[in-house]
Write a protein that holds these residues in place. Sequence first.
Motif, PDB file in Angstrom:
ATOM      1  N   GLY B  72       0.807  -1.217   0.000  1.00  0.00           N
ATOM      2  CA  GLY B  72       0.000   0.000   0.000  1.00  0.00           C
ATOM      3  C   GLY B  72       0.841   1.269   0.000  1.00  0.00           C
ATOM      4  N   SER B 114      -3.765   0.083   0.144  1.00  0.00           N
ATOM      5  CA  SER B 114      -3.647  -0.862  -0.972  1.00  0.00           C
ATOM      6  C   SER B 114      -4.964  -0.934  -1.746  1.00  0.00           C
ATOM      7  CB  SER B 114      -3.241  -2.247  -0.477  1.00  0.00           C
ATOM      8  OG  SER B 114      -4.313  -2.860   0.193  1.00  0.00           O
ATOM      9  N   ILE B 124      -0.614  -6.900  -1.831  1.00  0.00           N
ATOM     10  CA  ILE B 124      -0.531  -7.003  -0.373  1.00  0.00           C
ATOM     11  C   ILE B 124      -0.878  -8.418   0.089  1.00  0.00           C
ATOM     12  CG2 ILE B 124      -2.899  -6.266   0.160  1.00  0.00           C
ATOM     13  CD1 ILE B 124      -1.390  -4.440   2.387  1.00  0.00           C
TER      14      ILE B 124
END
Lengths: 314, 162
Positions: B72, B114, B124
């Motif tokens: 992210g 993310s 992720i």
Amino acid sequence: MDSSAPLRADSRLERVLRAGLFAVTAELNPPDSADPQAVYDNALVLAEVADGINATDASGANCHMSSLGVCALLLRAGYEPIMQMGCRDRNRIAQQGDLLGAAALGVRNVLCLTGDDVTAGDQPEAKRVFDLDSIQLLMTARTLRDRGMFLSGRKLTVPPRLFLGAAENPFAPPIHRRAERLAKKIEAGADFIQTQYIFDVAIFRDFMARVVNLGLAERVFILAGVGPLRSPRTAEFMRTKVPGVYIPDSVVERLKKTPKERWAEEGMQICVEIIAQVRQIPGVAGVHVMAYRQEEMVAEIIHRAKLLPRMKRK
Amino acid sequence: MRRRGWPWLQDRPLILEAAYSLTRRLLVWASPLLLKVGVPRLNSVFIPLEDVTKKPVFGCRMCGQCILHSTGMTCPMTCPKELRNGPCGGVRQDGHCEVIPSMPCVWVKAWERSSLMGAMGTEIRLVQPPVNRSLHGTSAWLNVLTGEDQLAPPAWQITPNP
């Protein structure tokens, strides 16, 4: 999990779970002592009511007898240990060595954890290690077991047989992404999961619904973490001082309304009720009962929750 | 306390993702030339360059193996436990860090951000290998060129876990 797949470790816990029986594990709190008797005394109470006994690894970052030491004693007494291994105190070299040593002693279940930070304990000035994280530790243990190698690629003569576990906290933010993180743990090698204390069944139910939706419940055995609260003060302490424990106000209020002499009784009653509720949730394969230094209470709870008798030891 | 980045920009991970992609493409494009100049000489340019860009924006700790695009655009090394696959179970109910109560959990931010990203937003979910501690203090950008940032421990192999 596919019941026809070969056994990972042939531990009692694994056999109970694979047989589709509702499993019970319990946490043993290691003594602040070099005397093995304290371990034997506590284990005696738990062994009759649990399929496996968790030996904690300096939980809360407070130093106690080591997890590996407790496991060796449990094995000597003929019990089934679940060795907890955190990442806070040892680097990957020590961890791989301990996994081999534990397996050689007869440990068949290992719970891989990140570990509470050093600041949670009574020696906050200690160096934190966290060389690996819990997911990498799982993968490392699996590499030893399945590929018969250290991370470096160096071969083992005999690989360890391990039933690998991980923890999950359905109550810690981001709660809507916790199931996805669980998926990472399964991908890394988790065979079973023991959750953080459940005091809010509704949140846990939501979490389990996501787990089932993602198809994870068929790939891993989930043991719901439960435990009694001894008093309103214990509840207050746990939810403010113990990392990751969530206790809703309603539970604390219920204890506060109870007369002082019935606190312990009410705490056990709440726990028994929670066990009855989580048993009904799809995907729950067992319970993990934790009670800080109250092993007798654990036995009483398991008895009242009608989870006895347990399968005979091998 | 050490800087933990510039939240305004970090909360716009799409911009950062674009900047990352562009930097990466530039590096790959220039790699034949750069490799000819040689890593040791480039280090003296790249390390200060990364210092003045990634430190203020991300709170970069110079781990030498940047995985921002998989987290992210939030630096995992700013997590006190340096988790590469977080968050841990100690996150407080208000979404703040177990270790530093005044700081929002790095990994709660990482998961939030993310979902605001483009193509790399799903990364992720990947299991990240252990950190190669010997790369600490080296240039992550140069390690991209040499491929050294991609080197997991030799026996590390993600296979399906049935």
